[in-house]
Design a protein around this motif. Structure first.
Motif, mmCIF file in Angstrom:
data_model
loop_
_atom_site.group_PDB
_atom_site.id
_atom_site.type_symbol
_atom_site.label_atom_id
_atom_site.label_comp_id
_atom_site.label_asym_id
_atom_site.label_seq_id
_atom_site.Cartn_x
_atom_site.Cartn_y
_atom_site.Cartn_z
ATOM 1 N N VAL A 8 0.840 -1.197 0.000
ATOM 2 C CA VAL A 8 0.000 0.000 0.000
ATOM 3 C C VAL A 8 0.879 1.252 0.000
ATOM 4 O O VAL A 8 2.063 1.210 0.361
ATOM 5 N N LYS A 9 0.270 2.357 -0.390
ATOM 6 C CA LYS A 9 0.958 3.644 -0.362
ATOM 7 C C LYS A 9 0.724 4.309 1.001
ATOM 8 O O LYS A 9 -0.241 4.005 1.705
ATOM 9 N N CYS A 10 1.597 5.221 1.328
ATOM 10 C CA CYS A 10 1.407 6.020 2.545
ATOM 11 C C CYS A 10 0.181 6.893 2.371
ATOM 12 O O CYS A 10 -0.110 7.376 1.265
ATOM 13 N N LYS A 11 -0.550 7.133 3.422
ATOM 14 C CA LYS A 11 -1.741 7.982 3.305
ATOM 15 C C LYS A 11 -1.376 9.428 2.989
ATOM 16 O O LYS A 11 -2.218 10.218 2.584
ATOM 17 N N ASN A 12 -0.084 9.771 3.174
ATOM 18 C CA ASN A 12 0.389 11.113 2.854
ATOM 19 C C ASN A 12 1.059 11.156 1.482
ATOM 20 O O ASN A 12 1.880 12.044 1.215
ATOM 21 N N ALA A 13 0.691 10.212 0.593
ATOM 22 C CA ALA A 13 1.310 10.155 -0.739
ATOM 23 C C ALA A 13 1.055 11.440 -1.515
ATOM 24 O O ALA A 13 1.947 11.951 -2.208
ATOM 25 N N GLU A 14 -0.127 11.992 -1.417
ATOM 26 C CA GLU A 14 -0.438 13.222 -2.145
ATOM 27 C C GLU A 14 0.371 14.405 -1.627
ATOM 28 O O GLU A 14 0.589 15.380 -2.351
ATOM 29 N N ALA A 15 0.816 14.314 -0.361
ATOM 30 C CA ALA A 15 1.629 15.387 0.214
ATOM 31 C C ALA A 15 3.100 15.256 -0.166
ATOM 32 O O ALA A 15 3.886 16.163 0.119
ATOM 33 N N GLY A 16 3.448 14.099 -0.782
ATOM 34 C CA GLY A 16 4.827 13.938 -1.235
ATOM 35 C C GLY A 16 5.537 12.707 -0.724
ATOM 36 O O GLY A 16 6.671 12.437 -1.125
ATOM 37 N N CYS A 17 4.934 11.907 0.146
ATOM 38 C CA CYS A 17 5.593 10.708 0.664
ATOM 39 C C CYS A 17 5.538 9.595 -0.382
ATOM 40 O O CYS A 17 4.450 9.229 -0.850
ATOM 41 N N ALA A 18 6.694 9.048 -0.741
ATOM 42 C CA ALA A 18 6.764 8.000 -1.769
ATOM 43 C C ALA A 18 6.952 6.618 -1.175
ATOM 44 O O ALA A 18 7.145 5.645 -1.919
ATOM 45 N N VAL A 19 6.851 6.494 0.135
ATOM 46 C CA VAL A 19 7.071 5.209 0.801
ATOM 47 C C VAL A 19 5.891 4.279 0.547
ATOM 48 O O VAL A 19 4.726 4.697 0.578
ATOM 49 N N THR A 20 6.202 2.997 0.266
ATOM 50 C CA THR A 20 5.186 1.945 0.201
ATOM 51 C C THR A 20 5.578 0.859 1.180
ATOM 52 O O THR A 20 6.763 0.638 1.451
ATOM 53 N N CYS A 21 4.574 0.181 1.711
ATOM 54 C CA CYS A 21 4.839 -0.874 2.701
ATOM 55 C C CYS A 21 3.643 -1.809 2.739
ATOM 56 O O CYS A 21 2.610 -1.553 2.102
ATOM 57 N N ALA A 22 3.794 -2.906 3.474
ATOM 58 C CA ALA A 22 2.682 -3.838 3.643
ATOM 59 C C ALA A 22 1.559 -3.155 4.424
ATOM 60 O O ALA A 22 1.807 -2.296 5.283
ATOM 61 N N LEU A 23 0.327 -3.517 4.119
ATOM 62 C CA LEU A 23 -0.831 -2.920 4.792
ATOM 63 C C LEU A 23 -0.726 -3.058 6.306
ATOM 64 O O LEU A 23 -1.064 -2.132 7.049
ATOM 65 N N ALA A 24 -0.221 -4.204 6.767
ATOM 66 C CA ALA A 24 -0.124 -4.432 8.206
ATOM 67 C C ALA A 24 0.883 -3.494 8.874
ATOM 68 O O ALA A 24 0.805 -3.270 10.089
ATOM 69 N N HIS A 25 1.848 -2.935 8.092
ATOM 70 C CA HIS A 25 2.876 -2.056 8.653
ATOM 71 C C HIS A 25 2.581 -0.579 8.399
ATOM 72 O O HIS A 25 3.408 0.272 8.723
ATOM 73 N N ARG A 26 1.442 -0.300 7.822
ATOM 74 C CA ARG A 26 1.129 1.075 7.432
ATOM 75 C C ARG A 26 1.031 1.989 8.655
ATOM 76 O O ARG A 26 1.547 3.121 8.636
ATOM 77 N N LYS A 27 0.414 1.518 9.726
ATOM 78 C CA LYS A 27 0.270 2.346 10.929
ATOM 79 C C LYS A 27 1.637 2.684 11.520
ATOM 80 O O LYS A 27 1.876 3.827 11.951
ATOM 81 N N GLY A 28 2.567 1.709 11.505
ATOM 82 C CA GLY A 28 3.889 1.983 12.040
ATOM 83 C C GLY A 28 4.622 3.052 11.238
ATOM 84 O O GLY A 28 5.342 3.876 11.812
ATOM 85 N N HIS A 29 4.439 3.044 9.921
ATOM 86 C CA HIS A 29 5.079 4.078 9.102
ATOM 87 C C HIS A 29 4.482 5.449 9.381
ATOM 88 O O HIS A 29 5.199 6.455 9.439
ATOM 89 N N GLN A 30 3.178 5.521 9.559
ATOM 90 C CA GLN A 30 2.536 6.807 9.810
ATOM 91 C C GLN A 30 3.074 7.470 11.068
ATOM 92 O O GLN A 30 3.134 8.702 11.155
#
Length: 242
Positions: free
Chosen positions: A81-103
């Motif tokens: 999945v993409k970061c929820k801040n992708a539109e703001a410029g974040c290009a990080v992708t990660c597994a859905l289960a790890h999305r909260k940790g990236h945020q």
């Protein structure tokens, strides 16, 4: 509101078997009905609140027969999945289960300015710079929790112990002044009470003297009354009236 994940969240289109027939999003907390159809937990519960049939085959459904599909949930959790801040410029992708940790560490995540009175929300990566330029950053609460609001110069020489000691001394001074004021009022009440007690005693003595005078005057009045009655009976010169 959709119970599943938004399709735009994923880097590649998910398999159609991962989609919920109710919200058409990717299954979130998937549950399987006795008829083998799978839905988002939130979607099916909302559906069953209106009618007790399967949204796909219309067979009757009992909530007790629903089963959580944990293996499918883990499979979906591995989707990229993409970061929820992708539109703001974040290009990080990660597994859905790890999305909260990236945020929690994403430099593009919007955070509220910690300065009291500032309502700005700035990206995590620019928060330090914002705090230096923030118009509300001149005065901040003491980080040690004493409650003082300090400017930059005051923070350098601030001593929590001294501040709390001075505050305690000032409170004691106010308490002593209040106690002395209360004692003065109590003394005035005592003096007023004593004065009223003395006046009542004087009034009682005065009433007692009046009662004694009335008692002394009563026999004399009775004797005088008896003499006049005898005189009337015997008439002039000691002669009886009868």
């Amino acid at each position: 509101m959709s119970g599943g994940y938004d399709l735009n969240l994923f880097t590649t289109p998910p398999d159609c078997n991962f989609l919920c027939s109710v919200c058409h999003g990717v299954l979130k907390r998937p549950v399987r009905l006795p008829c083998s159809h799978i839905f988002c937990q939130k979607c099916i519960l909302r559906w069953l609140a209106r009618q007790n049939t399967c949204p796909c085959c219309r067979k009757e459904v009992k909530r007790k027969k629903m089963v959580h599909v944990n293996q499918l949930r883990k499979t979906i959790g591995r989707l990229e999945v993409k970061c929820k801040n992708a539109e703001a410029g974040c290009a990080v992708t990660c597994a859905l289960a790890h999305r909260k940790g990236h945020q929690d560490t994403c430099p593009f995540e919007l955070l509220a300015c910690p300065n009291e009175g500032c309502a700005a929300r700035v990206p995590r990566g620019g928060l330090a710079e914002h705090r230096q330029l923030c118009p509300r950053g001149g005065r901040q609460r003491c980080p040690l929790g004493c409650g003082a609001t300090l400017g930059p110069a005051e923070r350098a020489r601030h001593n929590c112990y001294r501040e709390l000691r001075d505050a305690w001394s000032a409170r004691q001074t106010r308490s002593r002044a209040l106690l002395q004021s209360l004692l003065r009022r109590v003394r005035r009440v005592h003096r007023t009470t004593d004065l009223i007690r003395r006046q009542l005693a004087q009034l009682g003595n005065f009433l007692d003297e009046d009662d004694a005078a009335l008692l002394r005057a009563a026999p004399e009045a009775e004797a005088a009354s008896d003499g006049s009655v005898v005189a009337e009976l015997w008439g002039p010169r000691g002669q009886g009236v009868l």
